[in-house]
Design an enzyme around this catalytic site. Structure first.
Site, PDB file in Angstrom:
ATOM      1  N   LYS A   1      35.851  62.733 -47.470  1.00  0.00           N
ATOM      2  CA  LYS A   1      35.570  62.448 -46.068  1.00  0.00           C
ATOM      3  C   LYS A   1      36.072  61.078 -45.614  1.00  0.00           C
ATOM      4  O   LYS A   1      36.329  60.869 -44.424  1.00  0.00           O
ATOM      5  CB  LYS A   1      34.058  62.536 -45.821  1.00  0.00           C
ATOM      6  CG  LYS A   1      33.491  63.946 -45.940  1.00  0.00           C
ATOM      7  CD  LYS A   1      33.792  64.772 -44.711  1.00  0.00           C
ATOM      8  CE  LYS A   1      33.001  66.077 -44.724  1.00  0.00           C
ATOM      9  NZ  LYS A   1      33.287  66.891 -43.522  1.00  0.00           N
TER      10      LYS A   1
ATOM     11  N   SER B   1      35.803  68.465 -53.966  1.00  0.00           N
ATOM     12  CA  SER B   1      35.760  67.692 -52.726  1.00  0.00           C
ATOM     13  C   SER B   1      34.787  66.528 -52.725  1.00  0.00           C
ATOM     14  O   SER B   1      34.951  65.592 -51.943  1.00  0.00           O
ATOM     15  CB  SER B   1      35.472  68.625 -51.557  1.00  0.00           C
ATOM     16  OG  SER B   1      34.282  69.347 -51.781  1.00  0.00           O
TER      17      SER B   1
END
Lengths: 329, 329
Positions: free
Chosen positions: A64, A316
């Protein structure tokens, strides 16, 4: 991309590979170029060569940071002074908080009361103001919009924004620059920011590569949206993959997913747990359940694998309470 | 080193940096060149720059593969055909098992009944025969000697062997080649194989570097041996660092430690747990408690740190049951 034309970070538009390249230039020396791991245990199970892109080792512990930093850097100076607001189940919050700290942009973050403790603490530690809400009773988008209006803040959405998408795409760009062409790229899918960004990069850097998004069976809105071509939603889905409890793909990401992604598959909660554990035991990497979605698709046989195929798997994120991990197993 | 002169792997002799270099050449493309990680969280706590040598990411999940492979490779062909035996609380067992598999050398491993399940399973998965014993009633050295005698096997001890020491030293060699000179190098210490090997390498590659071994307070035999100059022992010590429950330094390692190491410090069980957890949360690395010993010394202030100092920390292994981790916290 001319930053003066895109001062408002919520303005929807499409994203090209040129935008991913521009994001990569902005992120150089600010984001980590995360390592690529291999694992004989996963190679054997997949019957091919598996390359893990370790975004759990990115700054703030997830991919992110890429999108958040790229978005904040393109705000007009005046807006950078006033600050930004965002809503997030956790990883985007930390990313905006750190990007804000590095760039001197005040950050306000709307987070659910039941977000993992480690994520709340980290967001505050990066100097952001945290505004809590009740996931069962309130909509985070409304709270974000209210703060934007009242305080003159710019909204940095967690996925539905072209600068965010372009930033996330740098992950697949780095992976493919290191591995060369792949046969298959598996990417976790919540709001579709990471998936669409990675697909845009992979289309150019590895034209024959099949690009597949992975989401939990219990939060299969993206798979249904992809199959029907009509945006489907899901409400507070019950999944251990807390990073993809998003209600739906977005205005920016849905068209990009339809255009650039080959398929979206789902995995069971059991497969997510098994993948989290196998990654833990065999690669010695802490990967949160959301971060293990793409690896779970391999283990569950959710995608057809060519023998000897070269498979990219995006891990991720890795932000997980130790207490939460132990409660899961 | 001429391998024909050192056919018997238990023959004690000293170890030079040349032996470490020779081991590095043998290990090239067989062992991983493990990555070096940094962490802002640890830098802040140490008030300097911390470089983690990630031996948890070595093949079989610990540094032990280096020494085992180096030792097996130097057996005469005839002995390689007959096979080897070893005793180990776990990581050396897996290392000998994999080295044996890669080199076609049958491996028998004597392991305690209460060894971590993941280590027993991995040792068997590598194709070794496992012989279990009761830590409270039997001595592993005796069982190993008996198997050696009866089956004509060569004994590959877990640390007290020059080839093993030379192999372990390649870890510090790689670290220093990557970081350049360091002010301080912290290394876990059980039987002293890793510590003495790393000290031999660091003396040459970073002459001003202070080399400090770290062991649990509850198993402080090496610290007492170092301080008194007389070999001290400890019996079945009660520590979560199961990899350093060794009774004492060895005939080969004790003199090397006295000659090349600057100090040995101890850390509490609480500090070991805190370090394991902080590594988990901040570096996203699975490090077993034994592997976190050197990091614990930093957190507990067990060593004097120069402000701005450059500190090498060997994370020696990452093999840990998820169930065991959760029981610890």
């Amino acid at each position: 991309m001319n930053s003066r034309e895109t001062a408002n970070v919520d303005e929807p538009r499409t994203v090209s590979y040129g935008d991913v390249e521009a994001a990569a230039a902005r992120l150089a020396n600010r984001a980590h170029r995360t390592p690529v791991f291999t694992s004989r245990a996963f190679d054997e199970r997949a019957g091919g060569q598996v390359f893990f892109k370790c975004e759990n080792l990115q700054r703030t512990g997830s991919f992110k940071f890429r999108g958040a930093f790229n978005a904040l850097l393109q705000l007009p100076e005046e807006q950078q002074r006033r600050g930004v607001v965002t809503y997030s189940s956790g990883n985007h919050a930390q990313a905006v908080a750190l990007a804000g700290k590095l760039l001197g942009v005040p950050a306000t973050v709307v987070m659910p009361e039941d977000a993992p403790r480690v994520k709340l603490a980290a967001t505050r530690a990066y100097g952001a103001e945290v505004v809590l809400y009740d996931r069962a009773k309130e909509e985070r988008e409304e709270i974000g919009a209210k703060l934007k209006r009242e305080r003159g803040l710019a909204l940095v959405p967690p996925y539905d924004n072209p600068h965010v998408v372009a930033g996330q795409g740098t992950s697949a760009k780095e992976l493919l620059e290191e591995t060369g062409a792949l046969d298959l790229l598996l990417v976790p899918c919540g709001g579709g920011g990471l998936l669409s960004g990675c697909a845009i990069a992979a289309r150019v850097l590895s034209p024959g590569c099949r690009i597949v998004g992975v989401e939990p069976e219990n939060a299969d809105d993206a798979a249904r949206s992809f199959q029907t071509g009509v945006l489907q939603t899901v409400e507070n889905p019950d999944t251990i993959a807390d990073g993809v409890r998003t209600p739906s793909l977005g205005r920016v990401t849905f068209p990009l997913v339809l255009r650039h992604v080959d398929d979206i598959v789902t995995v069971s909660e059991e497969a997510i747990l098994r993948a989290t554990r196998l990654l833990w035991e065999r690669t010695k990497l802490v990967v949160e359940p959301t971060g293990a979605l793409a690896a779970a698709a391999l283990l569950e046989g959710a995608v057809a694998l060519e023998p000897g195929g070269r498979i990219g798997v995006v891990l991720s994120g890795g932000n997980m309470d130790l207490g939460r991990l132990c409660a899961l197993f």
